[in-house]
Design a protein around this motif. Sequence first.
Motif, short mmCIF file in Angstrom:
data_model
loop_
_atom_site.label_atom_id
_atom_site.label_comp_id
_atom_site.label_asym_id
_atom_site.label_seq_id
_atom_site.Cartn_x
_atom_site.Cartn_y
_atom_site.Cartn_z
N ARG A 75 1.32 -1.08 -0.06
CA ARG A 75 -0.03 -0.11 0.12
C ARG A 75 0.77 1.17 0.09
N ALA A 76 0.22 2.50 -0.60
CA ALA A 76 0.90 3.25 -0.40
C ALA A 76 0.91 4.04 1.21
N VAL A 77 1.35 4.92 1.89
CA VAL A 77 1.82 4.99 2.96
C VAL A 77 1.38 6.34 3.19
N GLU A 78 2.50 6.99 2.63
CA GLU A 78 2.77 8.64 2.04
C GLU A 78 3.20 8.78 0.59
N ARG A 79 3.12 10.24 1.20
CA ARG A 79 3.34 10.79 -1.00
C ARG A 79 3.55 12.04 -0.63
N GLY A 80 3.77 12.79 -1.68
CA GLY A 80 4.40 14.31 -1.44
C GLY A 80 5.37 14.58 -2.59
N SER A 81 5.79 15.98 -2.37
CA SER A 81 6.66 15.82 -3.36
C SER A 81 8.08 15.46 -1.83
N VAL A 82 9.34 15.59 -2.95
CA VAL A 82 10.51 14.94 -2.56
C VAL A 82 10.90 16.01 -1.01
N ARG A 83 10.39 16.97 -0.90
CA ARG A 83 10.64 18.29 -0.82
C ARG A 83 10.17 17.71 1.21
N GLU A 84 8.96 18.03 0.56
CA GLU A 84 7.43 18.13 1.40
C GLU A 84 7.93 16.44 2.34
N VAL A 85 8.34 14.73 1.72
CA VAL A 85 8.23 14.33 1.83
C VAL A 85 9.91 13.94 3.60
N LEU A 86 10.45 14.17 2.79
CA LEU A 86 12.17 14.30 3.61
C LEU A 86 12.33 15.12 4.69
N ARG A 87 11.43 16.54 4.24
CA ARG A 87 11.62 17.59 5.82
C ARG A 87 10.29 17.81 6.67
N ALA A 88 9.68 17.13 5.98
CA ALA A 88 8.31 16.41 6.65
C ALA A 88 7.75 15.89 6.72
N PRO A 89 8.15 14.88 7.44
CA PRO A 89 7.39 12.98 6.91
C PRO A 89 5.96 13.23 7.67
N GLN A 90 5.23 12.46 7.87
CA GLN A 90 3.82 12.73 8.22
C GLN A 90 3.32 10.92 8.95
#
Length: 338
Positions: free
Chosen positions: A232-247
């Motif tokens: 399953r996909a558990v998180e997505r976003g721009s690479v900057r968003e995911v690496l700087r502020a993962p959820q």
Amino acid sequence: MTAFLSVKDLFVRFSTEDGTVKAVDGLSFDLERGRTLGIVGESGSGKSVTSLSVLGLHDARSTEIRGEILLDGQELTGAPESVLEKLRGDKMAMIFQDSLTALSPYYTVGRQIAEPYRKHTGASKREARQRAVEMLEKVGIPNPSLRVDDYPHQFSGGMRQRAMIAMALVCDPELLIADEPTTALDVTVQAQILDLLKDLQQQTGSAIVLITHDLGVVANTVDELLVMYAGRAVERGSVREVLRAPQHPYTWGLLGSMPRLTSDVNEPLTPIPGTPPSLLAPPPGCPFHPRCAYTAEAGGEVCRTERPVLPPGRGAACHLSAERKRTVFNEQIKPRLG
């Protein structure tokens, strides 16, 4: 803008003696031309299964595939093999994980690069050989006019990987799927191959799917990031968003387990506890809850019984509230990441 590659509610099931493997479980993503999507996750998360589904390379006798896979508006799910053969190597191509096993030991590297070019363009043997030499030169193989007649075992690991890239790009595909293209390569060669993919994309405007388990590889390479766990996909976003502020707690774990130059050499890494679940019988609710340290904060029972939904756009499939995610990340995760 209409996505060039669109995957919607993809389910992939494998029939085995032990039962049905739920390899991909409702995956959706879009990719535009000229953009790069990174798909990350541990081994067994469904990354490679997804890529093989796009190219139609699963054995139909033991595989069930449901959902939509649209390539430039053309439906690939359930498409006849004759249609897929015309697309593979021409409009879409793939760089496989292990170049030594993906390349045939019985044929020269040049012949293996020239074969799809002849098949899709109708070129003569002489024209196809010249095209193979050009592609080997393009991917940085020294003395390409001589090395074109070498066999795969005569190439180093990095050179075989470059030869596979040449074979995948020989017909200028509009979609390139790179499945762990830097596996087992030293850091210097990894950087060269990633730079090569970026340069070739700028020249051709192709869409690229980069599959890896290493977040460090995607940091400066991809535009969008999709984190997968248990199909399953558990998180997505721009690479900057995911690496700087993962959820998502799983993304926190992936980042926390990576070594950092600023860390104390005596400081141990923080691995994710436990092991990925069996896809023969994935856990109910959130598939990550057996390994998650924040289940109690999300309500406990809800994580074990209700499947969290991944919202469209930027977001994570997690029962923690948005406010609590920010608090946990800023107070507990970010200080460890530096």
